[in-house]
Design an enzyme around this catalytic site. Sequence first.
Site, PDB file in Angstrom:
ATOM      1  N   GLN A  25       0.998  -1.140   0.021  1.00 13.48           N
ATOM      2  CA  GLN A  25       0.134  -0.080   0.218  1.00 13.48           C
ATOM      3  C   GLN A  25       0.967   1.318   0.029  1.00 13.48           C
ATOM      4  O   GLN A  25       1.026   1.813   1.117  1.00 13.48           O
ATOM      5  CB  GLN A  25      -0.745   0.050   1.424  1.00 13.48           C
ATOM      6  CG  GLN A  25      -1.839   1.012   1.241  1.00 13.48           C
ATOM      7  CD  GLN A  25      -3.219   0.753   0.397  1.00 13.48           C
ATOM      8  OE1 GLN A  25      -3.340  -0.259   0.017  1.00 13.48           O
ATOM      9  NE2 GLN A  25      -3.576   1.933  -0.053  1.00 13.48           N
ATOM     10  N   PHE A  26       1.324   1.626  -1.165  1.00 10.62           N
ATOM     11  CA  PHE A  26       2.067   2.904  -1.373  1.00 10.62           C
ATOM     12  C   PHE A  26       1.395   4.170  -0.656  1.00 10.62           C
ATOM     13  O   PHE A  26       2.142   5.135  -0.318  1.00 10.62           O
ATOM     14  CB  PHE A  26       2.920   2.998  -2.841  1.00 10.62           C
ATOM     15  CG  PHE A  26       1.927   3.746  -3.625  1.00 10.62           C
ATOM     16  CD1 PHE A  26       1.740   4.819  -3.918  1.00 10.62           C
ATOM     17  CD2 PHE A  26       0.833   2.792  -4.318  1.00 10.62           C
ATOM     18  CE1 PHE A  26       0.713   5.647  -4.840  1.00 10.62           C
ATOM     19  CE2 PHE A  26       0.046   3.429  -5.404  1.00 10.62           C
ATOM     20  CZ  PHE A  26       0.083   4.939  -5.366  1.00 10.62           C
ATOM     21  N   THR A  27       0.281   4.118  -0.918  1.00 11.68           N
ATOM     22  CA  THR A  27      -0.527   5.375  -0.434  1.00 11.68           C
ATOM     23  C   THR A  27      -0.375   5.669   1.030  1.00 11.68           C
ATOM     24  O   THR A  27      -0.795   6.643   1.718  1.00 11.68           O
ATOM     25  CB  THR A  27      -2.165   5.202  -0.805  1.00 11.68           C
ATOM     26  OG1 THR A  27      -2.695   4.240  -0.143  1.00 11.68           O
ATOM     27  CG2 THR A  27      -2.232   5.169  -2.279  1.00 11.68           C
TER      28      THR A  27
END
Length: 141
Positions: free
Chosen positions: A74-76
């Site tokens: 989950q890069f966000t």
Amino acid sequence: MRAVVQRVTQASVTVDGRVVGAIEEPGLVVLVGVTHDDSPDQAAKLAAKLWGLRILDGEKSCSDIGAPLLVISQFTLYADLAKGRRPSWSAAASGPVAEPLVQAVVRDLRELGARVETGIFGADMEVGLVNDGPVTIILDL
């Protein structure tokens, strides 16, 4: 390294209409974000922390009862909203840096004895879950 951990009764991740990872019993969903200076040592520490985290029913951990984990990249989690209304992703590590570290968390969990399901790194994923409690915890290493 950053993780959002949710206690769930069940969860799944779907890519292109196909379930690629699922847990059908109480356990944890873990969204994992990686930043530029993260390391394999931090991945190992995160895995150990997740395996022993006592947030399941009766203050038990996954290691206590063999509960499964669904780990999803989950890069966000490294969004920067300091300026304007559009998030900046500059604090998130690029795929070639992040993917091996997310895989290291999964590998290290499995080496500890965990049953781990995953999403697909970089894919457009749909995550479905039933949050139990609800219990949601943010871990920053």
